[in-house]
Scaffold this motif. Structure first.
Motif, mmCIF file in Angstrom:
data_model
loop_
_atom_site.group_PDB
_atom_site.id
_atom_site.type_symbol
_atom_site.label_atom_id
_atom_site.label_comp_id
_atom_site.label_asym_id
_atom_site.label_seq_id
_atom_site.Cartn_x
_atom_site.Cartn_y
_atom_site.Cartn_z
ATOM 1 N N LEU A 22 0.828 -1.198 0.000
ATOM 2 C CA LEU A 22 0.000 0.000 0.000
ATOM 3 C C LEU A 22 0.866 1.252 0.000
ATOM 4 C CD1 LEU A 22 -2.804 1.279 0.096
ATOM 5 C CD2 LEU A 22 -2.687 1.141 2.586
ATOM 6 N N SER A 25 2.464 1.867 -3.365
ATOM 7 C CA SER A 25 1.535 2.299 -4.412
ATOM 8 C C SER A 25 1.380 3.816 -4.454
ATOM 9 C CB SER A 25 0.159 1.658 -4.205
ATOM 10 O OG SER A 25 -0.522 2.277 -3.123
ATOM 11 N N GLY A 26 1.694 4.469 -3.330
ATOM 12 C CA GLY A 26 1.546 5.915 -3.268
ATOM 13 C C GLY A 26 0.095 6.371 -3.133
ATOM 14 N N ARG A 27 -0.808 5.436 -2.939
ATOM 15 C CA ARG A 27 -2.222 5.784 -2.812
ATOM 16 C C ARG A 27 -2.577 6.022 -1.350
ATOM 17 N NH1 ARG A 27 -5.671 2.681 -7.307
ATOM 18 N NH2 ARG A 27 -4.196 2.977 -8.986
ATOM 19 N N ASP A 28 -3.522 6.901 -1.158
ATOM 20 C CA ASP A 28 -3.996 7.230 0.174
ATOM 21 C C ASP A 28 -5.124 6.269 0.534
ATOM 22 O OD1 ASP A 28 -4.777 8.427 2.521
ATOM 23 O OD2 ASP A 28 -5.514 10.254 1.582
ATOM 24 N N SER A 31 -8.684 7.143 -0.104
ATOM 25 C CA SER A 31 -9.248 7.117 -1.454
ATOM 26 C C SER A 31 -10.000 5.820 -1.750
ATOM 27 C CB SER A 31 -8.151 7.328 -2.496
ATOM 28 O OG SER A 31 -7.309 6.186 -2.572
ATOM 29 N N VAL A 32 -9.901 4.855 -0.857
ATOM 30 C CA VAL A 32 -10.573 3.569 -1.064
ATOM 31 C C VAL A 32 -12.072 3.751 -0.890
ATOM 32 C CG1 VAL A 32 -10.852 1.221 -0.187
ATOM 33 C CG2 VAL A 32 -8.569 2.244 -0.304
ATOM 34 N N HIS A 73 -11.311 2.157 -6.209
ATOM 35 C CA HIS A 73 -11.946 3.471 -6.132
ATOM 36 C C HIS A 73 -13.461 3.399 -6.271
ATOM 37 C CE1 HIS A 73 -7.818 5.071 -7.246
ATOM 38 N NE2 HIS A 73 -8.090 5.550 -6.052
#
Length: 108
Positions: A22, A25-28, A31-32, A73
């Motif tokens: 996680l 991936s650089g995703r917050d 944002s899920v 998303h």
């Protein structure tokens, strides 16, 4: 109230490697908006994911149950993923049985 205390809520123990994925991936996490849970019975002895675990002690606790928790998303993104050629190849090439899919929308 914590999620595990809520009616019909589910919680999972997450392997440390999942957190690393996680972060990479650089995703917050905020944002899920949709979650896909896949569970199955692994038809290998021993299951190949034992080798991925951080310690021998952890691998002793792994049985034949497999699966994953995947973040998306939207629920439309889950549908796209499950109908993709990539996922079709995963299904075809993975030695498993009794596969179940659960899709959840994250409440705002």
């Amino acid at each position: 109230m914590k999620a595990a205390e809520q009616q019909d809520a589910r919680s999972f123990n997450v392997l440390p490697e999942s957190v690393k994925v996680l972060e990479a991936s650089g995703r917050d996490l905020a944002s899920v908006k949709a979650v896909l849970i896949i569970t199955d019975i692994v038809k290998m002895d021993p299951p190949n994911f034992r080798a991925m675990l951080a310690s021998e002690e952890m691998s002793k606790n792994v049985g034949t149950m497999g699966g994953g928790c995947y973040f998306f998303h939207s629920t439309d993104d889950i549908e796209t993923y499950l109908s993709s050629e990539f996922w079709g190849n995963c299904v075809e090439d993975t030695p498993w049985e009794d596969v179940t899919y659960e899709m959840y929308k994250v409440k705002d």
